[in-house]
Design a protein around this motif. Structure first.
Motif, PDB file in Angstrom:
ATOM      1  N   HIS A 257       0.847  -1.190   0.000  1.00 60.48           N
ATOM      2  CA  HIS A 257       0.000   0.000   0.000  1.00 60.48           C
ATOM      3  C   HIS A 257       0.893   1.255   0.000  1.00 60.48           C
TER       4      HIS A 257
ATOM      5  N   SER B  25       2.401   1.838  -3.297  1.00 58.15           N
ATOM      6  CA  SER B  25       1.406   2.357  -4.255  1.00 58.15           C
ATOM      7  C   SER B  25       1.292   3.873  -4.127  1.00 58.15           C
TER       8      SER B  25
ATOM      9  N   GLU C 198       0.730  11.449 -11.898  1.00 58.65           N
ATOM     10  CA  GLU C 198       0.191  12.802 -11.744  1.00 58.65           C
ATOM     11  C   GLU C 198       1.303  13.844 -11.736  1.00 58.65           C
TER      12      GLU C 198
ATOM     13  N   GLU D 115       0.048  12.373  -1.379  1.00 61.04           N
ATOM     14  CA  GLU D 115       0.323  10.946  -1.627  1.00 61.04           C
ATOM     15  C   GLU D 115       1.667  10.558  -0.997  1.00 61.04           C
TER      16      GLU D 115
ATOM     17  N   GLN E 280     -10.306   1.850   1.264  1.00 62.13           N
ATOM     18  CA  GLN E 280      -9.609   2.298   2.483  1.00 62.13           C
ATOM     19  C   GLN E 280     -10.537   2.726   3.618  1.00 62.13           C
TER      20      GLN E 280
ATOM     21  N   LEU F 260     -10.874   0.019   5.868  1.00 61.65           N
ATOM     22  CA  LEU F 260      -9.606  -0.305   6.538  1.00 61.65           C
ATOM     23  C   LEU F 260      -9.352   0.563   7.779  1.00 61.65           C
TER      24      LEU F 260
ATOM     25  N   TYR G 241      -2.159   0.757  11.459  1.00 61.51           N
ATOM     26  CA  TYR G 241      -2.682   0.796  10.076  1.00 61.51           C
ATOM     27  C   TYR G 241      -4.051   1.494  10.085  1.00 61.51           C
TER      28      TYR G 241
ATOM     29  N   GLU H 267      -7.984  11.577   0.762  1.00 64.80           N
ATOM     30  CA  GLU H 267      -8.416  10.940  -0.499  1.00 64.80           C
ATOM     31  C   GLU H 267      -9.786  11.462  -0.941  1.00 64.80           C
TER      32      GLU H 267
ATOM     33  N   PHE I 212      -9.116  -3.504  -7.294  1.00 69.92           N
ATOM     34  CA  PHE I 212      -9.657  -4.268  -6.154  1.00 69.92           C
ATOM     35  C   PHE I 212      -9.095  -5.680  -6.066  1.00 69.92           C
TER      36      PHE I 212
ATOM     37  N   SER J  60      -8.559 -15.054  -5.413  1.00 73.74           N
ATOM     38  CA  SER J  60      -7.813 -14.292  -4.411  1.00 73.74           C
ATOM     39  C   SER J  60      -7.071 -15.258  -3.480  1.00 73.74           C
TER      40      SER J  60
ATOM     41  N   HIS K 241      -5.188 -14.336  -0.688  1.00 69.66           N
ATOM     42  CA  HIS K 241      -5.087 -13.970   0.730  1.00 69.66           C
ATOM     43  C   HIS K 241      -6.416 -13.681   1.422  1.00 69.66           C
ATOM     44  N   SER K 242      -7.503 -13.498   0.635  1.00 75.66           N
ATOM     45  CA  SER K 242      -8.723 -12.946   1.232  1.00 75.66           C
ATOM     46  C   SER K 242      -9.250 -13.725   2.441  1.00 75.66           C
TER      47      SER K 242
ATOM     48  N   PHE L 126      -4.402  -7.996 -16.438  1.00 77.35           N
ATOM     49  CA  PHE L 126      -4.059  -7.716 -15.028  1.00 77.35           C
ATOM     50  C   PHE L 126      -2.812  -8.503 -14.614  1.00 77.35           C
TER      51      PHE L 126
ATOM     52  N   LEU M 230       0.928  -7.313 -13.442  1.00 80.87           N
ATOM     53  CA  LEU M 230       1.558  -7.738 -12.186  1.00 80.87           C
ATOM     54  C   LEU M 230       2.940  -8.351 -12.415  1.00 80.87           C
TER      55      LEU M 230
HETATM   56  N1  BYC Z   1      -2.240  -4.364  -8.130  1.00 81.33           N
HETATM   57  O1  BYC Z   1      -5.009 -12.469  -2.753  1.00 81.33           O
HETATM   58  P1  BYC Z   1      -5.234 -11.126  -3.340  1.00 81.33           P
HETATM   59  C1  BYC Z   1      -3.612   4.355  -3.745  1.00 81.33           C
HETATM   60  C2  BYC Z   1      -1.833  -8.927  -5.840  1.00 81.33           C
HETATM   61  S1  BYC Z   1      -3.938   3.053  -4.726  1.00 81.33           S
HETATM   62  C3  BYC Z   1      -1.131  -5.070  -7.835  1.00 81.33           C
HETATM   63  O2  BYC Z   1      -6.639 -10.732  -3.590  1.00 81.33           O
HETATM   64  P2  BYC Z   1      -4.937  -9.148  -1.244  1.00 81.33           P
HETATM   65  C4  BYC Z   1      -3.488   5.663  -4.420  1.00 81.33           C
HETATM   66  C5  BYC Z   1      -1.789  -9.164  -4.347  1.00 81.33           C
HETATM   67  O3  BYC Z   1      -0.872  -8.271  -3.738  1.00 81.33           O
HETATM   68  C6  BYC Z   1      -4.364   1.640  -3.917  1.00 81.33           C
HETATM   69  N2  BYC Z   1      -1.158  -6.260  -7.179  1.00 81.33           N
HETATM   70  O4  BYC Z   1      -4.443 -10.033  -2.450  1.00 81.33           O
HETATM   71  C7  BYC Z   1      -4.519   6.250  -5.093  1.00 81.33           C
HETATM   72  C8  BYC Z   1      -1.371 -10.603  -4.291  1.00 81.33           C
HETATM   73  O5  BYC Z   1       0.030 -10.728  -4.591  1.00 81.33           O
HETATM   74  P3  BYC Z   1       1.146 -11.050  -3.425  1.00 81.33           P
HETATM   75  C9  BYC Z   1      -3.407   1.053  -2.934  1.00 81.33           C
HETATM   76  C10 BYC Z   1      -2.376  -6.718  -6.817  1.00 81.33           C
HETATM   77  O6  BYC Z   1      -3.771  -8.475  -0.671  1.00 81.33           O
HETATM   78  C11 BYC Z   1      -4.341   7.427  -5.783  1.00 81.33           C
HETATM   79  C12 BYC Z   1      -2.094 -11.206  -5.485  1.00 81.33           C
HETATM   80  O7  BYC Z   1      -2.338 -10.143  -6.373  1.00 81.33           O
HETATM   81  N3  BYC Z   1      -4.269   0.483  -1.939  1.00 81.33           N
HETATM   82  O8  BYC Z   1      -3.462   4.197  -2.608  1.00 81.33           O
HETATM   83  O9  BYC Z   1      -5.830  -9.929  -0.319  1.00 81.33           O
HETATM   84  C13 BYC Z   1      -3.099   8.030  -5.800  1.00 81.33           C
HETATM   85  C14 BYC Z   1      -3.378 -11.911  -5.120  1.00 81.33           C
HETATM   86  O10 BYC Z   1      -4.399 -10.983  -4.705  1.00 81.33           O
HETATM   87  C15 BYC Z   1      -3.554  -6.019  -7.073  1.00 81.33           C
HETATM   88  C16 BYC Z   1      -3.961  -0.617  -1.248  1.00 81.33           C
HETATM   89  O11 BYC Z   1      -2.946  -1.215  -1.439  1.00 81.33           O
HETATM   90  C17 BYC Z   1      -3.466  -4.801  -7.770  1.00 81.33           C
HETATM   91  N4  BYC Z   1      -4.544  -4.077  -8.088  1.00 81.33           N
HETATM   92  O12 BYC Z   1      -5.912  -8.060  -1.953  1.00 81.33           O
HETATM   93  C18 BYC Z   1      -2.041   7.459  -5.122  1.00 81.33           C
HETATM   94  C19 BYC Z   1      -4.995  -1.010  -0.221  1.00 81.33           C
HETATM   95  N5  BYC Z   1      -4.591  -6.749  -6.590  1.00 81.33           N
HETATM   96  O13 BYC Z   1       1.090  -9.908  -2.451  1.00 81.33           O
HETATM   97  C20 BYC Z   1      -2.227   6.294  -4.419  1.00 81.33           C
HETATM   98  C21 BYC Z   1      -4.554  -2.121   0.664  1.00 81.33           C
HETATM   99  C22 BYC Z   1      -4.075  -7.857  -6.063  1.00 81.33           C
HETATM  100  O14 BYC Z   1       0.746 -12.347  -2.797  1.00 81.33           O
HETATM  101  N6  BYC Z   1      -4.485  -3.385  -0.029  1.00 81.33           N
HETATM  102  N7  BYC Z   1      -2.746  -7.860  -6.207  1.00 81.33           N
HETATM  103  O15 BYC Z   1       2.443 -11.094  -4.163  1.00 81.33           O
HETATM  104  C23 BYC Z   1      -5.543  -4.199  -0.205  1.00 81.33           C
HETATM  105  O16 BYC Z   1      -6.665  -3.895   0.184  1.00 81.33           O
HETATM  106  C24 BYC Z   1      -5.280  -5.547  -0.842  1.00 81.33           C
HETATM  107  O17 BYC Z   1      -3.892  -5.803  -0.766  1.00 81.33           O
HETATM  108  C25 BYC Z   1      -5.758  -5.657  -2.325  1.00 81.33           C
HETATM  109  C26 BYC Z   1      -5.421  -7.085  -2.822  1.00 81.33           C
HETATM  110  C27 BYC Z   1      -7.270  -5.456  -2.402  1.00 81.33           C
HETATM  111  C28 BYC Z   1      -5.062  -4.653  -3.222  1.00 81.33           C
END
Ligand code: BYC
Length: 329
Positions: free
Chosen positions: A57, A60, A68, A91, A152, A155, A163, A174, A214, A221, A223-224, A283, A287
């Motif tokens: 996160h 990101s 931007e 950011e 978020q 979260l 966190y 945001e 998402f 998924s 880890h979900s 996607f 990745l």
């Molecule tokens: N991109 O089991 P899953 C922001 C990966 S933007 C890349 O479902 P999880 C912002 C995942 O990491 C948002 N990778 O995973 C906005 C896992 O791989 P690893 C940032 C992705 O963690 C504007 C694998 O796929 N927000 O902030 O349960 C300007 C399997 O997925 C993605 C966050 O990070 C993706 N889209 O669910 C600037 C929020 N999707 O780790 C900045 C917190 C999945 O095993 N994170 N993967 O190698 C979360 O809520 C969760 O980590 C996710 C994914 C929903 C993203």
């Protein structure tokens, strides 16, 4: 929801009978809605999973400055430039709170940077797409920050205290980002024909990448199931994606723009929109590092790190000198 998650992912988590007494007590605290703090006992897998999610996160937020940042020097007015500068700076701040939250779990900032720079840690797929026109600044704020908030806000109730607390401020900022993006889209969508075309083109290019933010569908998924049992994650990927579509489709209508999905249709029975899934092959390619801008984004971060070496060296030398002075006193 958790039971559904186990069913749709096919993944299970330890039952109470399989847990050690310490693990069971930990799970009971989570189930009671208590916050876990850095010095509390926690299972290694909880620590590891949180470090993974929080550091990704944070990355990101940091990489998210690049698409931007690309437009700061070309913003159409001084006011737009000032707003965009402030947003990009926010950011950076989000990245820093999140790195701090991850550090409380015992990983150093240098290790996290190393994981990012060597490609071992992920960052959101969305930032591997280019920002080609000023309308993209509107689409990013509206759709990308909109998707980020959707993920978020829940979260803020996540089980790990640092966190959850970081998320409170991040979400406030945001919301401002999302509104400034929508404001740009309003101006463009109500402007000249050329501006309206730019707004539509930005929506066409960012719609599906925003849906990908998402994560994979629940059945894929990894880890979900465990993350939801530990309240590291409050909602499933599909659940948040649906909410995002339900919120955003009427906003596109209001703008007079068309979501690039001919299957998008309100479904009375489910009380939400039906919509097409993004291209999941694309996607997974993103990745793997094969998106349109992966190399450029990572290259920019590695260069910034290397260019900053003299500052870090200077600060370390200064700190060492201070230590010598203090020791001599
Ligand atoms: N991109 O089991 P899953 C922001 C990966 S933007 C890349 O479902 P999880 C912002 C995942 O990491 C948002 N990778 O995973 C906005 C896992 O791989 P690893 C940032 C992705 O963690 C504007 C694998 O796929 N927000 O902030 O349960 C300007 C399997 O997925 C993605 C966050 O990070 C993706 N889209 O669910 C600037 C929020 N999707 O780790 C900045 C917190 C999945 O095993 N994170 N993967 O190698 C979360 O809520 C969760 O980590 C996710 C994914 C929903 C993203």
């Amino acid at each position: 929801m958790y039971a559904q998650m186990v069913e749709s992912t096919g993944k299970t988590v330890k039952t109470a009978a399989e847990m050690t007494p310490q693990e069971a007590a930990f799970q009971a605290r989570i189930d009671a809605g208590e916050k876990i703090e850095p010095k509390d006992w926690m299972p290694d897998a909880y620590r590891k999973n949180l470090i993974r999610q929080i550091s990704q996160h944070a990355h990101s937020e940091i990489v998210g400055q690049l698409p931007e940042g690309n437009w700061i020097t070309r913003a159409p007015t001084l006011e737009r430039k000032a707003i965009l500068l402030a947003k990009v700076q926010d950011e950076a701040g989000h990245g820093l709170y999140l790195y701090c939250a991850a550090e409380t779990l015992g990983i150093s900032r240098d290790e996290m940077y190393d994981q990012l720079h060597s490609g071992r840690a992920k960052y959101s797929s969305i930032f591997n797409y280019p920002t080609l026109t000023w309308a993209d600044m509107g689409a990013v704020g509206w759709l990308v920050d909109g998707a980020a908030i959707m993920n978020q806000v829940p979260l803020q109730r996540t089980s790990f205290g640092p966190y959850a607390r970081a998320m409170v401020r991040v979400c406030k900022e945001e919301s401002f980002h999302q509104r400034q993006g929508f404001d740009i889209m309003m101006k463009m969508a109500n402007g000249s024909d050329a501006q309206k075309r730019m707004a539509q083109d930005a929506l066409d290019r960012f719609w599906y990448p925003a849906l990908m933010m998402f994560g994979p569908s629940d059945k894929d998924s990894v880890h979900s199931a465990q993350s939801m049992a530990w309240r590291i994650k409050m909602n499933s990927n599909d659940e948040l994606r649906q909410k995002f579509v339900d919120q955003t489709a009427p906003q596109a209508d209001y703008l007079g723009l068309t979501v690039p999905d001919e299957n998008l249709k309100w479904n009375d029975e489910k009380g939400g929109y039906d919509f097409s899934q993004p291209d999941w092959d694309e996607f997974y390619q993103v990745l793997k590092g094969n998106g349109p801008c992966n190399r450029e984004r990572l290259g920019a971060r590695v260069k910034a790190w290397e260019d900053g070496a003299w500052v870090r060296d200077g600060l370390m030398a200064h700190a060492a000198k201070q230590d010598t002075h203090l020791a001599a006193e």
